[in-house]
Design a protein around this motif. Structure first.
Motif, PDB file in Angstrom:
ATOM      1  N   HIS A  70       0.840  -1.186   0.000  1.00  0.00           N
ATOM      2  CA  HIS A  70       0.000   0.000   0.000  1.00  0.00           C
ATOM      3  C   HIS A  70       0.879   1.240   0.000  1.00  0.00           C
ATOM      4  O   HIS A  70       2.111   1.149   0.114  1.00  0.00           O
ATOM      5  N   GLN A  71       0.267   2.396  -0.117  1.00  0.00           N
ATOM      6  CA  GLN A  71       1.020   3.641  -0.265  1.00  0.00           C
ATOM      7  C   GLN A  71       1.480   4.250   1.053  1.00  0.00           C
ATOM      8  O   GLN A  71       2.199   5.245   1.047  1.00  0.00           O
ATOM      9  N   HIS A  72       1.085   3.682   2.155  1.00  0.00           N
ATOM     10  CA  HIS A  72       1.435   4.257   3.454  1.00  0.00           C
ATOM     11  C   HIS A  72       2.818   3.771   3.905  1.00  0.00           C
ATOM     12  O   HIS A  72       2.947   2.898   4.752  1.00  0.00           O
ATOM     13  N   GLU A  91       4.010  11.530  10.310  1.00  0.00           N
ATOM     14  CA  GLU A  91       2.885  12.469  10.286  1.00  0.00           C
ATOM     15  C   GLU A  91       3.071  13.536   9.217  1.00  0.00           C
ATOM     16  O   GLU A  91       2.123  13.906   8.521  1.00  0.00           O
ATOM     17  N   LEU A  94       2.794  11.493   5.690  1.00  0.00           N
ATOM     18  CA  LEU A  94       1.549  10.806   5.355  1.00  0.00           C
ATOM     19  C   LEU A  94       0.300  11.529   5.853  1.00  0.00           C
ATOM     20  O   LEU A  94      -0.799  11.239   5.374  1.00  0.00           O
ATOM     21  N   GLY A  95       0.470  12.422   6.835  1.00  0.00           N
ATOM     22  CA  GLY A  95      -0.677  13.101   7.426  1.00  0.00           C
ATOM     23  C   GLY A  95      -1.041  12.467   8.758  1.00  0.00           C
ATOM     24  O   GLY A  95      -0.980  11.245   8.916  1.00  0.00           O
ATOM     25  N   GLU A  97      -3.893  12.068  10.297  1.00  0.00           N
ATOM     26  CA  GLU A  97      -5.062  11.185  10.294  1.00  0.00           C
ATOM     27  C   GLU A  97      -4.730   9.794   9.759  1.00  0.00           C
ATOM     28  O   GLU A  97      -5.386   8.814  10.120  1.00  0.00           O
ATOM     29  N   THR A  98      -3.728   9.703   8.899  1.00  0.00           N
ATOM     30  CA  THR A  98      -3.351   8.409   8.307  1.00  0.00           C
ATOM     31  C   THR A  98      -2.877   7.431   9.366  1.00  0.00           C
ATOM     32  O   THR A  98      -3.043   6.215   9.219  1.00  0.00           O
ATOM     33  N   GLN A 102      -3.531   2.649  13.153  1.00  0.00           N
ATOM     34  CA  GLN A 102      -2.455   1.946  12.457  1.00  0.00           C
ATOM     35  C   GLN A 102      -1.299   1.660  13.409  1.00  0.00           C
ATOM     36  O   GLN A 102      -1.097   2.382  14.387  1.00  0.00           O
TER      37      GLN A 102
END
Length: 236
Positions: A70-72, A91, A94-95, A97-98, A102
């Motif tokens: 995946h892209q994370h 953070e 990826l941000g 909230e991502t 997780q």
């Protein structure tokens, strides 16, 4: 085309190899490869029955290898990676909230003197731990193999479902590592050509090295957009 086999070093009869994705999972078990599909929204009882029907006893497994694509993810140099700053870097990249819900995992990429950090949904980890309580569970990102085995010049690409793992090196130096989701061959072709233009790649059959299996229909479609693919005749 080189075969991309994430489980090539895992051949124990007591080892299960899982490939996780949003729609469920696929697996490989033992010397003879098997495949299957499980939906995350099914009850745990149904899931356990599934493993038993496939001849897999969760209580006897000693090792579970889990692979995600995946892209994370974030590739971060060893000298900057530490528990204190790791979350901050993720953070920013990826941000905030991502990261909710997780868990962070990392694997070393020695050739880059860096760690490949990636996220795993906590509910996925909890369910796998519930299924296989006695097994040692290892988590990996599908991009790892490509980073470790990519060609020194040009693009190295592997396809997992509708995601393209892409690594670009020039004179042995890593300049791009990404996962590109696509629904049509035109989208993937456009992205590959954008990389070609941005990095001034000399375009010929040696420009792209494919890892793993490439669907024949996708290969034919990509060839129409002057993307060099294996097993298809191209004009230089």
């Amino acid at each position: 085309m080189e075969k991309l086999n994430s489980s090539s070093d895992v051949d124990s009869l007591n080892t299960l190899v899982l490939h996780l994705h949003e729609d469920g999972l696929e697996f490989q078990y033992g010397q003879e490869l098997s495949s299957g599909h499980i939906e995350w929204n099914k009850s745990t009882k149904i899931q356990k029955d599934f493993w038993e029907k496939k001849g897999i006893s969760p209580s006897t497994l000693t090792h579970v290898e889990v692979f995600l694509c995946h892209q994370h993810f974030l590739l971060i140099p060893h000298k900057y990676d530490s528990p204190i700053y790791r979350i901050g870097f993720l953070e920013k990249a990826l941000g905030e909230e991502t990261l909710v819900g997780q868990e962070i995992h990392g694997q070393s990429i020695p050739s880059e003197a860096a760690n490949l950090l990636f996220l795993i949904p906590s509910e996925w980890k909890d369910l796998i731990s519930y299924w296989f309580p006695l097994a040692q569970i290892s988590y990996h990102h599908e991009l790892e193999h490509l980073l470790l085995h990519s060609q020194d010049n040009g693009l190295s690409i592997s396809i997992y479902r509708h995601q393209a793992n892409i690594v670009l090196r020039k004179s042995g130096k890593l300049v791009l590592a990404n996962i590109f989701p696509f629904s049509k061959a035109t989208e993937l072709a456009f992205y590959i050509h954008s990389i070609r233009d941005s990095y001034f790649l000399k375009w010929n059959p040696a420009s792209i090295h494919w890892f793993g299996e490439l669907d024949s229909i996708l290969a034919e479609e990509l060839a129409q957009f002057k993307i060099f693919t294996p097993s298809i005749s191209h004009e230089a």
